[in-house]
Motif scaffolding. Sequence first.
Motif, short mmCIF file in Angstrom:
data_model
loop_
_atom_site.label_atom_id
_atom_site.label_comp_id
_atom_site.label_asym_id
_atom_site.label_seq_id
_atom_site.Cartn_x
_atom_site.Cartn_y
_atom_site.Cartn_z
N VAL A 155 0.84 -1.21 0.00
CA VAL A 155 0.00 0.00 0.00
C VAL A 155 0.87 1.26 0.00
O VAL A 155 0.53 2.26 -0.62
N PHE A 156 2.01 1.20 0.67
CA PHE A 156 2.87 2.37 0.81
C PHE A 156 3.95 2.46 -0.27
O PHE A 156 4.62 3.49 -0.38
N ALA A 157 4.16 1.42 -1.06
CA ALA A 157 5.26 1.38 -2.02
C ALA A 157 5.07 2.38 -3.17
O ALA A 157 4.03 2.42 -3.80
N ALA A 158 6.11 3.17 -3.44
CA ALA A 158 6.10 4.09 -4.58
C ALA A 158 6.42 3.28 -5.83
O ALA A 158 7.37 2.50 -5.84
N PRO A 159 5.65 3.45 -6.91
CA PRO A 159 5.75 2.55 -8.06
C PRO A 159 7.03 2.65 -8.88
O PRO A 159 7.62 1.64 -9.23
N ASP A 160 7.47 3.84 -9.24
CA ASP A 160 8.59 3.99 -10.16
C ASP A 160 9.59 5.00 -9.63
O ASP A 160 9.26 5.85 -8.80
N ALA A 161 10.81 4.90 -10.15
CA ALA A 161 11.88 5.82 -9.74
C ALA A 161 11.44 7.26 -9.93
O ALA A 161 10.87 7.63 -10.96
N THR A 208 8.89 8.13 -1.27
CA THR A 208 9.43 8.47 -2.59
C THR A 208 10.43 7.39 -3.01
O THR A 208 11.28 6.97 -2.22
N HIS A 209 10.27 6.97 -4.25
CA HIS A 209 11.20 6.01 -4.85
C HIS A 209 12.36 6.82 -5.40
O HIS A 209 12.18 7.65 -6.29
N ASP A 210 13.55 6.60 -4.87
CA ASP A 210 14.72 7.39 -5.25
C ASP A 210 14.98 7.31 -6.75
O ASP A 210 14.89 6.24 -7.35
N SER A 211 15.27 8.45 -7.35
CA SER A 211 15.61 8.46 -8.77
C SER A 211 16.98 7.82 -8.96
O SER A 211 17.91 8.11 -8.23
N TYR A 212 17.09 7.00 -9.96
CA TYR A 212 18.34 6.31 -10.23
C TYR A 212 19.09 7.06 -11.33
O TYR A 212 18.56 7.27 -12.41
N ASP A 213 20.30 7.47 -11.03
CA ASP A 213 21.14 8.16 -12.00
C ASP A 213 22.32 7.26 -12.31
O ASP A 213 23.23 7.09 -11.49
N ALA A 214 22.33 6.67 -13.50
CA ALA A 214 23.37 5.70 -13.86
C ALA A 214 24.76 6.31 -13.83
O ALA A 214 25.74 5.62 -13.56
#
Length: 190
Positions: free
Chosen positions: A124-130, A168-174
């Motif tokens: 329920v609490f999970a943010a879907p995408d980066a 917030t799902h952390d943004s991934y920066d390659a």
Amino acid sequence: MRRRTLLAAGVSGAAGLVAGPLLASEQATADAAVSLGTLDVRGAETTTADGTVSDVTARVSAAWKYDLPAGSDPDSWQLRLLVSDGDATATLDSATGDAKYLSASGEADLAGSLLATDVFSAEVFAAPDAGQTREVPVGLGLGFKVTSPDDRVLAAASHTDTATVAITHDSYDATLHGSAGGSGSLTVSE
């Protein structure tokens, strides 16, 4: 009347607390003065690497007080911490004690995991995408009652509040996690 602020907190591995109609059964008319002060719940927000949480906990420090009319026969008191998603409600924790006198007051610390109930799950609490944030309204309530030996409610009080859990799902920066390099030259062939 002594006024106490009741606080909720709680991030355990990811997020912490607190929507909805909670205490319909605790709203009974009391034939006594009852005080719980107020309920003030702070929301919580956090950023996790994958947007998931391991737990969401609620903690409340509650103060209660009752004053029954002469001739009452109090037997026990009960204080409950409840959580709601707006549709379903569950008890997170409770405290009970003997009610030996017509007037009494006390304090209790109550705590519980929202994920240990049937109301909320980690999904329920999970943010879907980066880069995205999921906000979940959570309702908390305190219900207090004093009962007689035959379980008749002599006094009752309740308070509710709503807060938001934001994950917030952390943004991934390659470019932060890799590198490339080398040396070379140009060759011209005839």
